[in-house]
Design an enzyme around this catalytic site. Structure first.
Site, PDB file in Angstrom:
ATOM      1  N   GLU A 193      -8.377 -19.146 -12.453  1.00  0.00           N
ATOM      2  CA  GLU A 193      -8.688 -18.728 -13.422  1.00  0.00           C
ATOM      3  C   GLU A 193      -8.293 -17.745 -14.239  1.00  0.00           C
ATOM      4  O   GLU A 193      -7.740 -16.811 -14.709  1.00  0.00           O
ATOM      5  CB  GLU A 193     -10.593 -18.901 -13.793  1.00  0.00           C
ATOM      6  CG  GLU A 193     -11.397 -19.743 -13.332  1.00  0.00           C
ATOM      7  CD  GLU A 193     -10.695 -20.644 -14.865  1.00  0.00           C
ATOM      8  OE1 GLU A 193     -10.658 -20.280 -15.842  1.00  0.00           O
ATOM      9  OE2 GLU A 193     -11.044 -22.088 -14.905  1.00  0.00           O
ATOM     10  N   HIS A 194      -7.559 -16.696 -13.139  1.00  0.00           N
ATOM     11  CA  HIS A 194      -7.628 -15.155 -13.088  1.00  0.00           C
ATOM     12  C   HIS A 194      -5.425 -14.832 -13.774  1.00  0.00           C
ATOM     13  O   HIS A 194      -4.960 -15.948 -12.755  1.00  0.00           O
ATOM     14  CB  HIS A 194      -7.701 -14.008 -11.840  1.00  0.00           C
ATOM     15  CG  HIS A 194      -7.319 -13.119 -11.856  1.00  0.00           C
ATOM     16  ND1 HIS A 194      -5.605 -11.900 -12.319  1.00  0.00           N
ATOM     17  CD2 HIS A 194      -8.400 -11.880 -12.303  1.00  0.00           C
ATOM     18  CE1 HIS A 194      -7.181 -10.451 -12.608  1.00  0.00           C
ATOM     19  NE2 HIS A 194      -7.921 -10.959 -12.460  1.00  0.00           N
ATOM     20  N   PRO A 195      -5.554 -14.562 -14.243  1.00  0.00           N
ATOM     21  CA  PRO A 195      -3.545 -13.679 -14.536  1.00  0.00           C
ATOM     22  C   PRO A 195      -3.392 -13.447 -13.744  1.00  0.00           C
ATOM     23  O   PRO A 195      -3.760 -12.583 -13.345  1.00  0.00           O
ATOM     24  CB  PRO A 195      -3.965 -12.711 -15.565  1.00  0.00           C
ATOM     25  CG  PRO A 195      -5.272 -12.778 -16.918  1.00  0.00           C
ATOM     26  CD  PRO A 195      -6.429 -12.905 -15.317  1.00  0.00           C
TER      27      PRO A 195
END
Length: 526
Positions: free
Chosen positions: A99-101
């Site tokens: 989910e995290h960039p």
């Protein structure tokens, strides 16, 4: 700072009394599901003696881990370089999903000054580490936050825009994507890395009782500073599928400017607008003690609370005394022939003592029936003086560290023309910081003096002499800090900066002298 000692080597003396040189590093790696990989990264970070792993966080949804290591700067730096090598070996961004960039296997590497080390020194450390990462592993490295050479790159979101896949396409042709170090081509599996120096950051997540990520993103937009929200807050909205919840993920870059409780309150209010409640929140990694103390003080509505009321803090104070009292130890170090701690540190200490006397007067005024009419104002002054004392105590250490940075700059090589230019620039930057530090002391001491003047007028008259004594100390702190600023100004190439410092010091001193006369008149008429 004592300029006439500038060329002197302080040897191995710990700056600022008993302060050790400690840097923290909080590398974020793009792996949060394979424990054996995170174990290997943690082992590499602490391979060098003098570096200690303080915390490790794994997030499967973000597929990311955050490791916190601290210790002697060089040991931490060497461990970070080893860990990046391990990340190159074990993490393949072509197969990474989360989910995290992210833009790199070793995604973000921030260095944080903890004690005995200045921000300038942290910047220099981060630049050296960035250069070595690029040279050893052929990874493009971008400097960000305080280390950024391009203003826009102070913002990590700007550096990481497009993530691994987008940067892979643009870095070859877009001049704005040119890295500070390394090739104009991402590493095939490890991507790119951001390295920098920053102040302490709190990673703080709030879980919503809804799986609707659109709500989380709308709340994040309302909260983050770049969209008109809270200063010092960065925020994104995510869907956490395994929890069936949406998450507002925040980075609080200055917990004193925007406290944790203020960010939490705004998330709650924004969530209510969408008919959603907050389920829970979490802190990722470590958090400064004062950040949680502020939350307790705010939500419990504590009156006249001090961190010295915390049992563990008081025990630490008592157990840290080993024969010689801390005051005797500090005075003995000032008396030694070593240049630190010097006049700037002593100025800050004097201001802290002045603020402490004001706190004492406030404590002798609060809660007494005869002073009910000024209770609210005295409580506010008490809180202001407490904050000032804590800041001045930090400046005692910071002044010594900033002076050492000047000494280190003077030791840089000067054989070639390029070396001479680099040395001159390093001395200029270090001296600038060593000037800004006592200037901050002067500002805070001025605020203490103003608070003490009011305390002398409305506080318990039985403690008037204590308020007056505190005012004299605050004035002495301001003047001593002014002298430490002035001694540095002649050599600055940036004359506008030098004159601005001189004017501000003059104005602070003039206003302070007037306040001190008022207090003296009160005392003489007592």
């Amino acid at each position: 700072m004592r300029r006439h000692h500038q060329e002197r080597d302080p040897g191995h003396k710990q700056v600022g009394g008993s302060v050790k040189r400690i840097v923290e590093c909080v590398p974020n790696f793009s792996e949060g599901r394979r424990r054996e990989v995170v174990d290997a990264l943690a082992a590499a970070l602490t391979l060098q003696p003098g570096a200690v792993l303080l915390d490790r966080e794994m997030d499967p949804a973000h597929n990311r881990c955050v490791l916190t290591v601290a210790g002697e700067p060089e040991a931490v730096a060497r461990g970070v370089i080893e860990a990046v090598g391990k990340a190159v070996e074990l993490i393949d961004l072509r197969e990474h999903r989360g989910e995290h960039p992210r833009m790199g296997a070793a995604d973000v590497i921030p260095f944080v000054p903890i004690s005995g080390i200045t921000m300038l020194e942290c910047v220099e450390l981060s630049v050296r580490v960035a250069q070595q990462i690029a040279e050893l592993y052929s990874i493009p490295v971008f400097l960000y936050e305080q280390s950024a050479r391009i203003p826009a790159r102070q913002d990590l979101a700007y550096v990481r825009k497009g993530e691994f896949e987008g940067i892979r396409e643009e870095i070859r042709t877009n001049p704005e994507r040119k890295p500070d170090f390394g090739p104009c081509e991402v590493h095939p599996s490890a991507g790119a890395t951001a390295v920098g120096a920053r102040f302490p950051l709190i990673a703080y997540n709030v879980y919503l009782n809804t799986p609707d990520v659109k709500v989380a993103r709308a709340i994040a937009k309302a909260v983050r500073h770049s969209s008109g929200g809270l200063r010092y807050v960065k925020a994104l909205g995510f869907e956490i599928k395994e929890r069936n919840q949406a998450q507002v993920s925040m980075n609080l870059t200055n917990f004193e400017g925007t406290p944790v409780f203020r960010a939490f309150d705004l998330v709650c209010r924004e969530a209510a607008r969408y008919g959603v409640s907050v389920g829970s929140s979490e802190i990722v990694g470590l958090v400064p003690h004062n950040a949680l103390t502020a939350c307790a003080e705010y939500y419990l509505r504590l009156e006249n609370f001090s961190s010295r009321q915390v049992l563990e803090n008081r025990l630490s104070e008592g157990l840290s005394q080993d024969g010689l009292s801390s005051s005797e130890e500090f005075v003995a170090k000032v008396a030694s022939p070593d240049p630190v701690p010097g006049g700037g540190s002593v100025a800050a200490l004097a201001g802290g003592l002045g603020a402490a006397l004001g706190e004492m007067v406030a404590g002798l005024t609060e809660g007494k029936k005869k002073f009910e009419s000024v209770e609210g104002r005295v409580t506010k002054l008490h809180a202001d003086l407490t904050r000032a004392r804590e800041e001045l105590c930090r400046l005692v250490e910071e002044d010594a560290a900033s002076y050492k940075a000047v000494i280190d700059a003077t030791k840089l090589p000067k054989e070639t023309g390029a070396q001479k230019l680099a040395r001159e620039e390093a001395i200029e930057q270090a001296t600038r910081h060593a000037t800004e530090t006592p200037l901050r002391t002067a500002r805070v001491a001025s605020g203490v003096l103003f608070s003490l003047e009011e305390m002398a007028r409305i506080g318990n008259p039985n403690a008037l002499s204590d308020a007056a004594a505190g005012a004299q100390l605050a004035y002495a702190a301001l003047k001593a800090a002014q002298y430490n600023v002035l001694i540095n100004l002649a050599g600055f190439k940036d004359r506008a900066f030098a004159e601005a410092c001189r004017r501000e010091c003059d104005e602070l001193a003039q206003r302070a002298a007037e306040r001190l006369r008022h207090i003296d008149q009160l005392m003489m008429g007592a």
